[in-house]
Write a protein that holds these residues in place. Structure first.
Motif, PDB file in Angstrom:
ATOM      1  N   TYR A   2      -9.232  12.959 -14.603  1.00 49.04           N
ATOM      2  CA  TYR A   2      -9.126  11.715 -14.295  1.00 49.04           C
ATOM      3  C   TYR A   2     -10.027  12.114 -13.657  1.00 49.04           C
ATOM      4  N   THR A   3     -10.537  10.186 -13.078  1.00 50.43           N
ATOM      5  CA  THR A   3     -11.537  10.465 -12.521  1.00 50.43           C
ATOM      6  C   THR A   3     -11.181   9.351 -10.848  1.00 50.43           C
ATOM      7  N   VAL A   4     -11.821   9.707  -9.889  1.00 51.96           N
ATOM      8  CA  VAL A   4     -11.311   9.348  -9.004  1.00 51.96           C
ATOM      9  C   VAL A   4     -12.003   9.007  -7.744  1.00 51.96           C
ATOM     10  N   GLY A   5     -11.356   8.046  -7.101  1.00 57.30           N
ATOM     11  CA  GLY A   5     -11.907   7.605  -5.758  1.00 57.30           C
ATOM     12  C   GLY A   5     -11.684   7.987  -5.043  1.00 57.30           C
ATOM     13  N   ILE A   6     -11.523   7.555  -3.712  1.00 57.91           N
ATOM     14  CA  ILE A   6     -11.399   8.339  -2.287  1.00 57.91           C
ATOM     15  C   ILE A   6     -11.992   7.097  -1.169  1.00 57.91           C
ATOM     16  N   LEU A   7     -10.491   6.429  -0.193  1.00 58.89           N
ATOM     17  CA  LEU A   7     -11.449   6.081  -0.119  1.00 58.89           C
ATOM     18  C   LEU A   7     -10.877   5.790   1.366  1.00 58.89           C
ATOM     19  N   THR A   8     -11.395   6.431   2.563  1.00 57.77           N
ATOM     20  CA  THR A   8     -10.984   6.807   3.918  1.00 57.77           C
ATOM     21  C   THR A   8     -10.969   5.516   5.054  1.00 57.77           C
ATOM     22  N   ILE A   9      -9.964   5.314   5.300  1.00 57.42           N
ATOM     23  CA  ILE A   9      -9.795   3.337   6.541  1.00 57.42           C
ATOM     24  C   ILE A   9      -9.693   4.186   7.147  1.00 57.42           C
ATOM     25  N   SER A  10     -10.587   3.942   8.680  1.00 59.51           N
ATOM     26  CA  SER A  10     -10.535   4.697  10.149  1.00 59.51           C
ATOM     27  C   SER A  10     -11.424   3.748  10.884  1.00 59.51           C
ATOM     28  N   ASP A  11     -11.216   3.253  11.884  1.00 52.07           N
ATOM     29  CA  ASP A  11     -11.428   2.724  12.592  1.00 52.07           C
ATOM     30  C   ASP A  11     -12.602   3.573  13.198  1.00 52.07           C
ATOM     31  N   LYS A  36     -11.047  14.577 -11.078  1.00 57.39           N
ATOM     32  CA  LYS A  36     -12.558  15.115 -10.179  1.00 57.39           C
ATOM     33  C   LYS A  36     -12.947  13.497  -9.697  1.00 57.39           C
ATOM     34  N   VAL A  37     -13.198  13.794  -8.125  1.00 58.78           N
ATOM     35  CA  VAL A  37     -13.663  12.717  -6.858  1.00 58.78           C
ATOM     36  C   VAL A  37     -14.802  12.587  -7.457  1.00 58.78           C
ATOM     37  N   MET A  38     -15.090  10.490  -7.669  1.00 60.24           N
ATOM     38  CA  MET A  38     -16.574  10.796  -8.749  1.00 60.24           C
ATOM     39  C   MET A  38     -16.844   9.883  -7.306  1.00 60.24           C
ATOM     40  N   VAL A  39     -16.218   9.193  -6.329  1.00 65.20           N
ATOM     41  CA  VAL A  39     -16.836   8.408  -5.430  1.00 65.20           C
ATOM     42  C   VAL A  39     -16.055   8.441  -4.169  1.00 65.20           C
ATOM     43  N   TYR A  40     -16.590   8.574  -3.043  1.00 67.83           N
ATOM     44  CA  TYR A  40     -16.265   8.685  -1.910  1.00 67.83           C
ATOM     45  C   TYR A  40     -16.750   7.906  -0.537  1.00 67.83           C
ATOM     46  N   LYS A  41     -16.113   7.305   0.506  1.00 67.64           N
ATOM     47  CA  LYS A  41     -16.516   6.672   1.361  1.00 67.64           C
ATOM     48  C   LYS A  41     -15.629   6.556   2.290  1.00 67.64           C
ATOM     49  N   MET A  42     -16.007   6.203   3.412  1.00 63.93           N
ATOM     50  CA  MET A  42     -15.240   6.257   4.730  1.00 63.93           C
ATOM     51  C   MET A  42     -15.711   4.732   5.140  1.00 63.93           C
ATOM     52  N   ILE A  43     -14.449   3.706   6.002  1.00 69.02           N
ATOM     53  CA  ILE A  43     -15.110   2.942   6.014  1.00 69.02           C
ATOM     54  C   ILE A  43     -13.583   2.523   7.484  1.00 69.02           C
ATOM     55  N   VAL A  66      -7.862   5.682  -7.215  1.00 66.41           N
ATOM     56  CA  VAL A  66      -8.515   5.101  -6.368  1.00 66.41           C
ATOM     57  C   VAL A  66      -7.212   5.600  -5.204  1.00 66.41           C
ATOM     58  N   LEU A  67      -7.816   6.601  -4.119  1.00 69.48           N
ATOM     59  CA  LEU A  67      -6.244   6.249  -3.403  1.00 69.48           C
ATOM     60  C   LEU A  67      -6.879   6.203  -2.206  1.00 69.48           C
ATOM     61  N   THR A  68      -6.424   5.073  -1.245  1.00 69.13           N
ATOM     62  CA  THR A  68      -7.437   4.928   0.097  1.00 69.13           C
ATOM     63  C   THR A  68      -5.905   6.612   1.463  1.00 69.13           C
ATOM     64  N   THR A  69      -6.605   6.229   2.402  1.00 72.06           N
ATOM     65  CA  THR A  69      -5.487   6.935   3.337  1.00 72.06           C
ATOM     66  C   THR A  69      -6.365   6.210   4.826  1.00 72.06           C
TER      67      THR A  69
END
Lengths: 161, 161, 161
Positions: A2-11, A36-43, A66-69
């Motif tokens: 599976y293609t996966v995006g990971i989005l970390t949400i943290s001030d 397999k992680v295709m895209v990752y960002k921290m915002i 898409v998994l957020t944390t």
């Protein structure tokens, strides 16, 4: 795979004041889907920024998952569930419910997470809490569900195409 | 020490036809948080009356925690969840979920409670069912969660102030 | 003896391409409430058709209980929860929650069901998934709840009539 995006949400994380331990952990955990992680960002914890990335990860990157944390608590800065709700086509209420109800067994405080999961187009979006321990526990709770959920979501779209 | 408001919602009780056993029980139970009851009222099952008191207990009395008892069932006179939903800033879905799911283990009928919990400003509002037995059981389920939830809610507001 | 309506929602079934095994099973299961099936139909996964039958089974046939099977998943053709939500007066969130949380114990995939339950007038409407196995499991989970829920819903209406 599976293609996966990971989005970390943290001030704090996005200001460089904290390592993204939870995001790194998610990179490792998704391999077991297998994914397999295709895209990752921290915002930072900003509704508009979260919405923008969720849309980009889904419609642009066409991630299966898409998994957020982060940002699922009950403080004023916790807006991940609201941002997620506003971009999904429909909610899958059991994903949030089972993380809270199974989490309560190990740690009663898990029930105040407002994490949700839902579908946008052909992408399954799921919120996880911010701490590495909670990420690991919640991932284990959902591991027997996620591949099946993605297959159902995608398969059915193709049925109707 | 948390400041607490207790709101008993009962047509019969407010008409003087029934003792407020559940309200009295809540007075005792909140001591274990530890909490101190600042304000208490008994009112009929009327949406406007419930809304008015929830706002007064939150914004006027500035309670950390407001507990209601009564009006969470599925009859036409049960309007506590609707009244509560209409005054909170956001829902904490796990509070209602865990009361129902843990309650089901002892008494399957617990699942038809529509009780909710949520945040208004700096006040955590939680519905309990009307019977003393259900009040006691639900309070025990939430006891390991409530102080943490209040701290998170308040702490975070101060973080952002 | 409760009066019951059974609504099978299936594209394949209503096109004659599949036997309605789940609908037949529900006919047998409701006897244990005890209940008597007054009306039964099989229709495709179309929001308007589902809405129309739910209204007819409730307002026209005055069923105490309407059980649906099918269309609770997460594919594009699964619209039963949306159709149900749009005709009920209020949701009873614990009915869907308990089916998912108890279901997860036997089969983790049960958590992606979006089934809901709620009240329309004097009728309790509850969604079940489409497979016979899931119908049987979910019926067993709700069996200790349904008669009580119907009594509470009806009794209370009469109280206020």
């Amino acid at each position: 795979m599976y293609t996966v995006g990971i989005l970390t949400i943290s001030d704090k994380g996005s200001a460089g004041a904290r390592e993204d331990e939870s995001g790194r952990l998610l990179h490792t955990l998704v391999e077991t889907l297998p994914g397999k992680v295709m895209v990752y960002k921290m915002i930072p914890d900003e509704v508009e920024a979260i919405r923008e990335e969720l849309v980009s990860f889904s419609d642009g990157w066409k991630s299966d998952l898409v998994l957020t944390t982060g940002g699922t608590g009950i403080s004023l800065r916790d807006v991940t569930p609201e941002a997620t709700q506003s971009v999904i086509d429909y909610l899958i209420p059991g994903l949030g419910e089972i993380m809270r109800m199974e989490g309560y067994k190990k740690n009663p405080r898990a029930v105040i997470s407002r994490a949700i999961g839902g579908v946008r187009g052909r992408t399954l979006i799921v919120n996880f809490p911010g701490s590495p321990r909670a990420v690991r526990e919640n991932f284990e709770i959902l591991l027997p569900v996620l591949p099946h959920a993605i297959d159902k979501m995608k398969g059915s779209v193709e049925d109707c195409g």
